[in-house]
Design a protein around this motif. Structure first.
Motif, PDB file in Angstrom:
ATOM      1  N   LEU A  93       0.862  -1.159   0.000  1.00  0.00           N
ATOM      2  CA  LEU A  93       0.000   0.000   0.000  1.00  0.00           C
ATOM      3  C   LEU A  93       0.910   1.223   0.000  1.00  0.00           C
ATOM      4  CD1 LEU A  93      -2.995   0.703   0.108  1.00  0.00           C
ATOM      5  CD2 LEU A  93      -2.780   0.872   2.581  1.00  0.00           C
ATOM      6  N   THR A  94       0.824   2.057  -1.041  1.00  0.00           N
ATOM      7  CA  THR A  94       1.721   3.195  -1.167  1.00  0.00           C
ATOM      8  C   THR A  94       1.289   4.338  -0.262  1.00  0.00           C
ATOM      9  OG1 THR A  94       0.518   4.230  -2.972  1.00  0.00           O
ATOM     10  CG2 THR A  94       2.190   2.593  -3.561  1.00  0.00           C
ATOM     11  N   TYR A  95       2.090   5.366  -0.272  1.00  0.00           N
ATOM     12  CA  TYR A  95       1.848   6.555   0.539  1.00  0.00           C
ATOM     13  C   TYR A  95       0.482   7.166   0.236  1.00  0.00           C
ATOM     14  CZ  TYR A  95       2.685  11.224   2.434  1.00  0.00           C
ATOM     15  OH  TYR A  95       2.594  12.386   3.127  1.00  0.00           O
ATOM     16  N   LYS A  96       0.068   7.159  -1.002  1.00  0.00           N
ATOM     17  CA  LYS A  96      -1.219   7.721  -1.421  1.00  0.00           C
ATOM     18  C   LYS A  96      -2.317   6.662  -1.505  1.00  0.00           C
ATOM     19  CE  LYS A  96      -0.146  12.058  -2.261  1.00  0.00           C
ATOM     20  NZ  LYS A  96      -0.895  13.242  -1.970  1.00  0.00           N
ATOM     21  N   ARG A  97      -2.155   5.556  -0.791  1.00  0.00           N
ATOM     22  CA  ARG A  97      -3.152   4.489  -0.698  1.00  0.00           C
ATOM     23  C   ARG A  97      -3.428   3.789  -2.030  1.00  0.00           C
ATOM     24  NH1 ARG A  97      -2.812   3.535   4.363  1.00  0.00           N
ATOM     25  NH2 ARG A  97      -3.971   4.839   5.789  1.00  0.00           N
ATOM     26  N   LYS A  98      -2.388   3.624  -2.823  1.00  0.00           N
ATOM     27  CA  LYS A  98      -2.502   2.822  -4.038  1.00  0.00           C
ATOM     28  C   LYS A  98      -2.067   1.409  -3.709  1.00  0.00           C
ATOM     29  CE  LYS A  98      -1.783   6.609  -7.237  1.00  0.00           C
ATOM     30  NZ  LYS A  98      -0.954   7.151  -8.309  1.00  0.00           N
ATOM     31  N   PHE A  99      -2.876   0.447  -4.099  1.00  0.00           N
ATOM     32  CA  PHE A  99      -2.642  -0.965  -3.791  1.00  0.00           C
ATOM     33  C   PHE A  99      -1.843  -1.599  -4.914  1.00  0.00           C
ATOM     34  CE2 PHE A  99      -4.079  -5.411  -3.567  1.00  0.00           C
ATOM     35  CZ  PHE A  99      -3.726  -5.674  -2.253  1.00  0.00           C
ATOM     36  N   LEU A 100      -0.692  -2.195  -4.592  1.00  0.00           N
ATOM     37  CA  LEU A 100       0.183  -2.804  -5.581  1.00  0.00           C
ATOM     38  C   LEU A 100       0.313  -4.302  -5.341  1.00  0.00           C
ATOM     39  CD1 LEU A 100       3.144  -0.252  -5.524  1.00  0.00           C
ATOM     40  CD2 LEU A 100       1.193  -0.269  -7.061  1.00  0.00           C
ATOM     41  N   GLN A 101       0.373  -5.065  -6.426  1.00  0.00           N
ATOM     42  CA  GLN A 101       0.700  -6.485  -6.374  1.00  0.00           C
ATOM     43  C   GLN A 101       2.130  -6.589  -6.870  1.00  0.00           C
ATOM     44  OE1 GLN A 101      -1.999  -9.149  -8.404  1.00  0.00           O
ATOM     45  NE2 GLN A 101      -0.366 -10.620  -8.735  1.00  0.00           N
ATOM     46  N   CYS A 102       3.048  -6.983  -5.992  1.00  0.00           N
ATOM     47  CA  CYS A 102       4.478  -6.910  -6.290  1.00  0.00           C
ATOM     48  C   CYS A 102       5.062  -8.266  -6.673  1.00  0.00           C
ATOM     49  CB  CYS A 102       5.233  -6.376  -5.084  1.00  0.00           C
ATOM     50  SG  CYS A 102       4.631  -4.767  -4.538  1.00  0.00           S
ATOM     51  N   SER A 103       6.024  -8.192  -7.573  1.00  0.00           N
ATOM     52  CA  SER A 103       6.878  -9.326  -7.932  1.00  0.00           C
ATOM     53  C   SER A 103       8.303  -8.863  -7.706  1.00  0.00           C
ATOM     54  CB  SER A 103       6.664  -9.737  -9.380  1.00  0.00           C
ATOM     55  OG  SER A 103       5.384 -10.277  -9.559  1.00  0.00           O
ATOM     56  N   ASP A 105      10.928  -6.496  -6.943  1.00  0.00           N
ATOM     57  CA  ASP A 105      11.057  -5.039  -6.929  1.00  0.00           C
ATOM     58  C   ASP A 105      10.216  -4.341  -7.995  1.00  0.00           C
ATOM     59  OD1 ASP A 105      12.713  -6.254  -8.774  1.00  0.00           O
ATOM     60  OD2 ASP A 105      14.205  -4.675  -8.735  1.00  0.00           O
ATOM     61  N   TYR A 106       9.383  -5.065  -8.721  1.00  0.00           N
ATOM     62  CA  TYR A 106       8.459  -4.471  -9.690  1.00  0.00           C
ATOM     63  C   TYR A 106       7.037  -4.798  -9.270  1.00  0.00           C
ATOM     64  CZ  TYR A 106      12.489  -3.551 -12.575  1.00  0.00           C
ATOM     65  OH  TYR A 106      13.693  -3.087 -13.023  1.00  0.00           O
ATOM     66  N   ALA A 107       6.092  -3.974  -9.720  1.00  0.00           N
ATOM     67  CA  ALA A 107       4.718  -4.154  -9.258  1.00  0.00           C
ATOM     68  C   ALA A 107       3.732  -3.774 -10.347  1.00  0.00           C
ATOM     69  CB  ALA A 107       4.470  -3.300  -8.030  1.00  0.00           C
ATOM     70  N   ILE A 108       2.491  -4.238 -10.154  1.00  0.00           N
ATOM     71  CA  ILE A 108       1.392  -3.801 -11.003  1.00  0.00           C
ATOM     72  C   ILE A 108       0.318  -3.212 -10.101  1.00  0.00           C
ATOM     73  CG2 ILE A 108       1.780  -5.411 -12.893  1.00  0.00           C
ATOM     74  CD1 ILE A 108      -0.494  -7.127 -11.736  1.00  0.00           C
ATOM     75  N   ARG A 109      -0.341  -2.185 -10.636  1.00  0.00           N
ATOM     76  CA  ARG A 109      -1.493  -1.588  -9.965  1.00  0.00           C
ATOM     77  C   ARG A 109      -2.655  -1.695 -10.929  1.00  0.00           C
ATOM     78  NH1 ARG A 109      -4.199   3.381  -9.769  1.00  0.00           N
ATOM     79  NH2 ARG A 109      -2.769   4.243 -11.309  1.00  0.00           N
ATOM     80  N   VAL A 110      -3.740  -2.303 -10.483  1.00  0.00           N
ATOM     81  CA  VAL A 110      -4.910  -2.485 -11.334  1.00  0.00           C
ATOM     82  C   VAL A 110      -5.609  -1.141 -11.485  1.00  0.00           C
ATOM     83  CG1 VAL A 110      -7.123  -3.660 -11.566  1.00  0.00           C
ATOM     84  CG2 VAL A 110      -5.169  -4.880 -10.620  1.00  0.00           C
ATOM     85  N   ILE A 111      -5.792  -0.720 -12.738  1.00  0.00           N
ATOM     86  CA  ILE A 111      -6.483   0.531 -13.029  1.00  0.00           C
ATOM     87  C   ILE A 111      -7.973   0.273 -13.228  1.00  0.00           C
ATOM     88  CG2 ILE A 111      -6.696   2.409 -14.709  1.00  0.00           C
ATOM     89  CD1 ILE A 111      -3.669   2.105 -15.186  1.00  0.00           C
ATOM     90  N   ASP A 112      -8.306  -0.703 -14.045  1.00  0.00           N
ATOM     91  CA  ASP A 112      -9.688  -1.128 -14.240  1.00  0.00           C
ATOM     92  C   ASP A 112      -9.685  -2.612 -14.602  1.00  0.00           C
ATOM     93  OD1 ASP A 112      -9.062  -1.288 -16.964  1.00  0.00           O
ATOM     94  OD2 ASP A 112      -9.974   0.635 -17.437  1.00  0.00           O
ATOM     95  N   ASP A 113     -10.783  -3.100 -15.138  1.00  0.00           N
ATOM     96  CA  ASP A 113     -10.891  -4.529 -15.455  1.00  0.00           C
ATOM     97  C   ASP A 113      -9.937  -4.972 -16.547  1.00  0.00           C
ATOM     98  OD1 ASP A 113     -12.827  -4.854 -13.564  1.00  0.00           O
ATOM     99  OD2 ASP A 113     -14.504  -4.711 -14.977  1.00  0.00           O
ATOM    100  N   TYR A 114      -9.420  -4.029 -17.353  1.00  0.00           N
ATOM    101  CA  TYR A 114      -8.599  -4.403 -18.496  1.00  0.00           C
ATOM    102  C   TYR A 114      -7.167  -3.893 -18.443  1.00  0.00           C
ATOM    103  CZ  TYR A 114     -13.286  -5.274 -20.207  1.00  0.00           C
ATOM    104  OH  TYR A 114     -14.561  -5.726 -20.323  1.00  0.00           O
ATOM    105  N   LEU A 115      -6.920  -2.833 -17.678  1.00  0.00           N
ATOM    106  CA  LEU A 115      -5.609  -2.188 -17.688  1.00  0.00           C
ATOM    107  C   LEU A 115      -4.906  -2.270 -16.343  1.00  0.00           C
ATOM    108  CD1 LEU A 115      -6.505   1.083 -19.631  1.00  0.00           C
ATOM    109  CD2 LEU A 115      -5.389  -0.945 -20.532  1.00  0.00           C
ATOM    110  N   VAL A 116      -3.569  -2.373 -16.401  1.00  0.00           N
ATOM    111  CA  VAL A 116      -2.737  -2.315 -15.201  1.00  0.00           C
ATOM    112  C   VAL A 116      -1.571  -1.364 -15.454  1.00  0.00           C
ATOM    113  CG1 VAL A 116      -3.304  -4.638 -14.381  1.00  0.00           C
ATOM    114  CG2 VAL A 116      -1.353  -4.315 -15.870  1.00  0.00           C
TER     115      VAL A 116
END
Length: 131
Positions: A93-103, A105-116
């Protein structure tokens, strides 16, 4: 209409083209799948999970470096490259409350049902680009 077939190598997930009885997309996948199934009984399950996690990390690193920073890609594009959303090292969980799924040292953040969004997971902090 021809049947759509997917490579039997669980790490690959590419389409199989050619003969109707063909099971793998290439000789490398056939060999890798044979070696994996041969060693599966002997190997530690943690090694198998780590292999998926490292594959995910390599895919994210390649996308991140190719785009010189954060990149927005479709989930289907990641799946096409062999990314598996079930395997990750941790959540963040980042400073601005963005939820990341990490691998690693790299991560993805889900934007919507189709984009990350692909980003670095170690940049968390008040001055990071993830804010």
């Amino acid at each position: 209409m021809k049947d759509i077939r997917i490579c039997l190598n669980p790490v690959c997930d590419r389409l199989v083209l050619g003969r109707s009885d063909k099971k793998y997309c290439c000789d490398g996948c056939r060999s890798a799948h044979y070696n994996d199934t041969k060693q599966e009984k002997k190997s530690d399950p943690l090694k198998r999970i780590l292999k998926f996690q490292e594959n995910n990390r390599d895919i994210l690193r390649e996308i991140f470096e190719k785009n010189e920073g954060k990149a927005i890609v479709s989930k289907s594009y990641l799946i096409g490259l062999g990314f598996n959303f079930m395997y990750h090292t941790h959540f963040m969980l980042t400073y601005k409350r963005k939820f990341l799924q990490c691998s690693f040292d790299y991560a993805i953040r889900v934007i919507d049902d189709y984009l990350v969004e692909v980003c670095r997971s170690i940049d968390d902090g008040p001055n990071s680009k993830l804010n």
